[in-house]
Design a protein around this motif. Structure first.
Motif, short mmCIF file in Angstrom:
data_model
loop_
_atom_site.label_atom_id
_atom_site.label_comp_id
_atom_site.label_asym_id
_atom_site.label_seq_id
_atom_site.Cartn_x
_atom_site.Cartn_y
_atom_site.Cartn_z
N THR A 81 -4.55 16.78 -9.05
CA THR A 81 -3.35 16.93 -8.23
C THR A 81 -2.88 15.58 -7.71
OG1 THR A 81 -4.08 19.14 -7.59
CG2 THR A 81 -2.39 18.13 -6.23
N GLU A 82 -3.82 14.77 -7.28
CA GLU A 82 -3.47 13.44 -6.78
C GLU A 82 -2.96 12.54 -7.91
OE1 GLU A 82 -6.31 11.63 -4.05
OE2 GLU A 82 -7.10 13.63 -3.68
N LEU A 83 -3.54 12.66 -9.09
CA LEU A 83 -3.07 11.87 -10.23
C LEU A 83 -1.65 12.27 -10.64
CD1 LEU A 83 -6.26 11.60 -12.45
CD2 LEU A 83 -5.08 9.75 -11.24
N LEU A 84 -1.35 13.56 -10.57
CA LEU A 84 0.01 13.99 -10.91
C LEU A 84 1.02 13.45 -9.90
CD1 LEU A 84 -0.56 17.66 -12.10
CD2 LEU A 84 0.05 15.66 -13.50
N GLU A 85 0.68 13.47 -8.63
CA GLU A 85 1.57 12.90 -7.62
C GLU A 85 1.75 11.40 -7.89
OE1 GLU A 85 1.83 11.86 -2.87
OE2 GLU A 85 0.31 13.28 -3.53
N MET A 86 0.66 10.73 -8.19
CA MET A 86 0.72 9.30 -8.46
C MET A 86 1.59 9.02 -9.69
SD MET A 86 -2.65 6.96 -8.47
CE MET A 86 -3.24 7.93 -7.10
N LEU A 87 1.48 9.85 -10.69
CA LEU A 87 2.29 9.70 -11.90
C LEU A 87 3.77 9.86 -11.55
CD1 LEU A 87 2.57 9.39 -14.94
CD2 LEU A 87 2.06 11.81 -15.16
N TYR A 88 4.09 10.85 -10.76
CA TYR A 88 5.47 11.09 -10.35
C TYR A 88 6.03 9.89 -9.56
CZ TYR A 88 9.45 13.13 -7.91
OH TYR A 88 10.71 13.36 -7.41
N ILE A 89 5.26 9.41 -8.59
CA ILE A 89 5.71 8.30 -7.76
C ILE A 89 5.85 7.03 -8.60
CG2 ILE A 89 5.10 6.79 -5.82
CD1 ILE A 89 6.08 9.62 -4.99
N MET A 129 3.62 1.43 -3.35
CA MET A 129 2.89 1.29 -4.62
C MET A 129 1.52 0.67 -4.40
SD MET A 129 4.09 2.84 -7.13
CE MET A 129 2.82 2.27 -8.24
N THR A 130 1.40 -0.23 -3.44
CA THR A 130 0.09 -0.80 -3.13
C THR A 130 -0.85 0.29 -2.62
OG1 THR A 130 1.02 -2.98 -2.68
CG2 THR A 130 -1.14 -2.51 -1.72
N GLU A 131 -0.34 1.17 -1.78
CA GLU A 131 -1.15 2.30 -1.31
C GLU A 131 -1.62 3.15 -2.48
OE1 GLU A 131 0.76 4.66 1.70
OE2 GLU A 131 1.34 2.89 2.83
N ASP A 135 6.51 6.86 -11.78
CA ASP A 135 7.73 7.00 -12.58
C ASP A 135 8.96 6.64 -11.77
OD1 ASP A 135 6.32 7.79 -14.83
OD2 ASP A 135 6.84 9.92 -14.64
N ARG A 136 9.01 7.09 -10.52
CA ARG A 136 10.14 6.76 -9.66
C ARG A 136 10.19 5.25 -9.38
NH1 ARG A 136 9.73 11.18 -10.94
NH2 ARG A 136 11.00 10.30 -12.56
N TYR A 137 9.06 4.64 -9.18
CA TYR A 137 8.97 3.19 -8.94
C TYR A 137 9.50 2.42 -10.14
CZ TYR A 137 6.84 -1.39 -8.04
OH TYR A 137 6.62 -2.73 -7.84
N ARG A 138 9.08 2.82 -11.31
CA ARG A 138 9.51 2.14 -12.53
C ARG A 138 11.00 2.34 -12.79
NH1 ARG A 138 4.84 3.38 -16.81
NH2 ARG A 138 5.68 1.54 -17.87
N ASP A 139 11.54 3.45 -12.29
CA ASP A 139 12.98 3.71 -12.42
C ASP A 139 13.80 3.05 -11.33
OD1 ASP A 139 12.48 5.29 -14.64
OD2 ASP A 139 12.56 7.18 -13.54
N ASP A 186 13.82 5.22 -4.69
CA ASP A 186 13.34 5.08 -3.31
C ASP A 186 12.04 5.88 -3.19
OD1 ASP A 186 12.80 5.28 -0.59
OD2 ASP A 186 14.86 5.75 -0.02
N LEU A 187 10.92 5.18 -3.08
CA LEU A 187 9.63 5.85 -3.06
C LEU A 187 9.37 6.62 -1.78
CD1 LEU A 187 7.25 3.37 -4.86
CD2 LEU A 187 8.77 5.10 -5.79
N LYS A 188 9.93 6.16 -0.68
CA LYS A 188 9.76 6.90 0.57
C LYS A 188 10.39 8.29 0.42
CE LYS A 188 10.46 6.48 5.53
NZ LYS A 188 11.07 5.69 6.59
N LYS A 189 11.56 8.33 -0.14
CA LYS A 189 12.25 9.60 -0.37
C LYS A 189 11.52 10.43 -1.43
CE LYS A 189 16.78 9.77 -0.25
NZ LYS A 189 18.20 9.58 -0.61
N ALA A 190 11.07 9.78 -2.50
CA ALA A 190 10.37 10.48 -3.58
C ALA A 190 9.07 11.09 -3.06
CB ALA A 190 10.09 9.54 -4.74
N ARG A 191 8.36 10.34 -2.26
CA ARG A 191 7.08 10.84 -1.72
C ARG A 191 7.32 12.02 -0.79
NH1 ARG A 191 2.83 6.68 0.81
NH2 ARG A 191 4.58 6.14 2.13
#
Length: 93
Positions: A29-37, A10-12, A39-43, A46-51
């Motif tokens: 495109t980068e903002l959509l990826e960031m939004l997805y990640i 998330m810091t990255e 959302d996973r963080y807030r839920d 596992d961000l490594k897996k989500a990314r």
């Protein structure tokens, strides 16, 4: 260095978000990826897996209005995250 912890990832994304906001180029495109990640963080996911598993196709069928609202919420979240990290790292104002 690529972080593997959720907080590190998330810091990255926070830094990347700051670069996007400060820049002149639109990077949807980068903002959509960031939004997805984010959302996973807030839920609590596992961000490594989500990314690793992220694909732009997750946005198929999502209304543009919904995405706009979620991007506004992303901005609020990233602002709060930046303030929290500043406090946590004892960065002077």
């Amino acid at each position: 260095m690529v972080s593997t912890s959720n907080d590190g990832i998330m810091t990255e994304y926070l830094v990347k978000y700051g670069v996007i906001k400060a820049g002149e180029r639109n990077r949807p495109t980068e903002l959509l990826e960031m939004l997805y990640i984010t959302d996973r963080y807030r839920d609590g996911g596992d961000l490594k897996k989500a990314r690793a598993g992220y694909d732009i196709s997750v946005w198929s069928g999502v209304e543009a209005e919904d995405i706009e609202q979620r991007l506004t919420a992303l901005d609020d979240f990233m602002t709060t995250l930046a303030r929290d990290r500043t406090t946590m790292w004892a960065v002077p104002n």
